[in-house]
Motif scaffolding. Structure first.
Motif, PDB file in Angstrom:
ATOM      1  N   GLN A   1      47.246  49.776 -34.496  1.00  0.00           N
ATOM      2  CA  GLN A   1      46.346  50.914 -34.396  1.00  0.00           C
ATOM      3  C   GLN A   1      46.181  51.638 -35.724  1.00  0.00           C
ATOM      4  OE1 GLN A   1      47.877  53.316 -31.206  1.00  0.00           O
ATOM      5  NE2 GLN A   1      47.739  51.661 -29.709  1.00  0.00           N
ATOM      6  N   CYS A   2      47.057  51.361 -36.654  1.00  0.00           N
ATOM      7  CA  CYS A   2      46.940  51.986 -37.972  1.00  0.00           C
ATOM      8  C   CYS A   2      45.816  51.343 -38.779  1.00  0.00           C
ATOM      9  CB  CYS A   2      48.264  51.896 -38.726  1.00  0.00           C
ATOM     10  SG  CYS A   2      49.616  52.758 -37.889  1.00  0.00           S
ATOM     11  N   GLY A   3      45.333  50.184 -38.319  1.00  0.00           N
ATOM     12  CA  GLY A   3      44.167  49.553 -38.920  1.00  0.00           C
ATOM     13  C   GLY A   3      42.957  49.805 -38.050  1.00  0.00           C
ATOM     14  N   THR A   4      42.474  48.742 -37.427  1.00  0.00           N
ATOM     15  CA  THR A   4      41.284  48.881 -36.596  1.00  0.00           C
ATOM     16  C   THR A   4      41.485  48.365 -35.185  1.00  0.00           C
ATOM     17  OG1 THR A   4      40.470  46.727 -37.357  1.00  0.00           O
ATOM     18  CG2 THR A   4      39.755  48.669 -38.581  1.00  0.00           C
ATOM     19  N   ALA A   5      42.604  47.708 -34.905  1.00  0.00           N
ATOM     20  CA  ALA A   5      42.804  47.118 -33.589  1.00  0.00           C
ATOM     21  C   ALA A   5      43.384  48.140 -32.621  1.00  0.00           C
ATOM     22  CB  ALA A   5      43.730  45.904 -33.690  1.00  0.00           C
ATOM     23  N   ASP A   6      43.187  47.893 -31.324  1.00  0.00           N
ATOM     24  CA  ASP A   6      43.695  48.788 -30.288  1.00  0.00           C
ATOM     25  C   ASP A   6      44.934  48.219 -29.603  1.00  0.00           C
ATOM     26  OD1 ASP A   6      41.786  50.734 -30.658  1.00  0.00           O
ATOM     27  OD2 ASP A   6      40.402  49.904 -29.197  1.00  0.00           O
ATOM     28  N   SER A   7      45.567  47.255 -30.198  1.00  0.00           N
ATOM     29  CA  SER A   7      46.699  46.586 -29.562  1.00  0.00           C
ATOM     30  C   SER A   7      47.887  47.529 -29.396  1.00  0.00           C
ATOM     31  CB  SER A   7      47.127  45.380 -30.395  1.00  0.00           C
ATOM     32  OG  SER A   7      48.320  44.826 -29.908  1.00  0.00           O
TER      33      SER A   7
END
Length: 213
Positions: free
Chosen positions: A46-52
């Protein structure tokens, strides 16, 4: 988040960890230690762009310092910054209690108008915020057990959310309490704000999904 997985355990990643007094089952939470709300947590993706929500979350104290869940100094630092004199233990929990919490923008706006100041939706810790063409507080007239369609997924209305003291505390950890807000929710809304939805199946919900009852 722009999307999330929901199943019979609730939203993936929600309430995965809890704080407790060492050696006991007594919970240390925002209502008892409001400075705890100055901390944040996120899963690495989540610190990038994914919602994992895979892996272990990273915790961030109010000054921005990052801590891994397994950092040996984390419990002591948590206890120090949230005034937990007996210390804290970090333990896995059973998740979000098999449900998701939904609040409606129209009701948040109406509550803000009643209070004469902005009330942040974040005070209510929702999983989903709904923008819909509804009268304020109309959601409380929907009968328990009503099927709710969210995107391509079928949910059921479990019950309205009975509120604890948590919404009366500022959600940023500044340790300021709005007692008038708590009194208003009790007196005018029967101490309810938001709805719990459940689903027995795996569902993926996304920003922009349509909702219907």
């Amino acid at each position: 988040m722009t999307s999330a997985v929901v199943d019979a355990a609730g939203m993936a990643g929600d309430r995965r960890l809890g704080l407790y007094e060492p050696g006991t089952d007594k919970s240390v939470w925002g209502g008892s230690h409001p400075k705890m709300m100055g901390w944040e947590a996120a899963f690495p993706a989540q610190c990038g762009t994914a919602d994992s929500s895979a892996g272990d979350p990273v915790l961030y104290e109010s000054g921005g310092a990052a801590w891994g869940v397994d950092d040996t100094g984390l419990p002591a630092r948590l206890a120090e910054t949230i005034d937990a004199g007996k210390g804290v233990e970090i333990r896995p929990t059973k998740g979000a209690g098999d449900r998701v919490l939904v609040v409606f923008e129209a009701s948040v706006r109406a509550l803000s108008e009643r209070m004469g100041r902005e009330i942040e939706a974040a005070r209510f810790r929702p999983n989903v915020i709904v923008s819909a063409d509804l009268e304020p507080f109309a959601e409380y007239r929907v009968p328990i057990g009503t099927p709710i369609r969210l995107g391509d997924n079928e949910f059921v209305l479990h019950k309205p959310c009975e509120r604890c003291v948590l919404p009366s505390w500022t959600p940023d950890g500044s340790n300021v309490r709005d007692k008038e807000l708590h009194r208003t929710i009790i007196a005018e809304l029967d101490n309810h704000f938001g709805l719990y939805l459940k689903t027995p199946e795996r569902a993926v919900i996304r920003v922009g999904d349509k909702i219907a009852a």
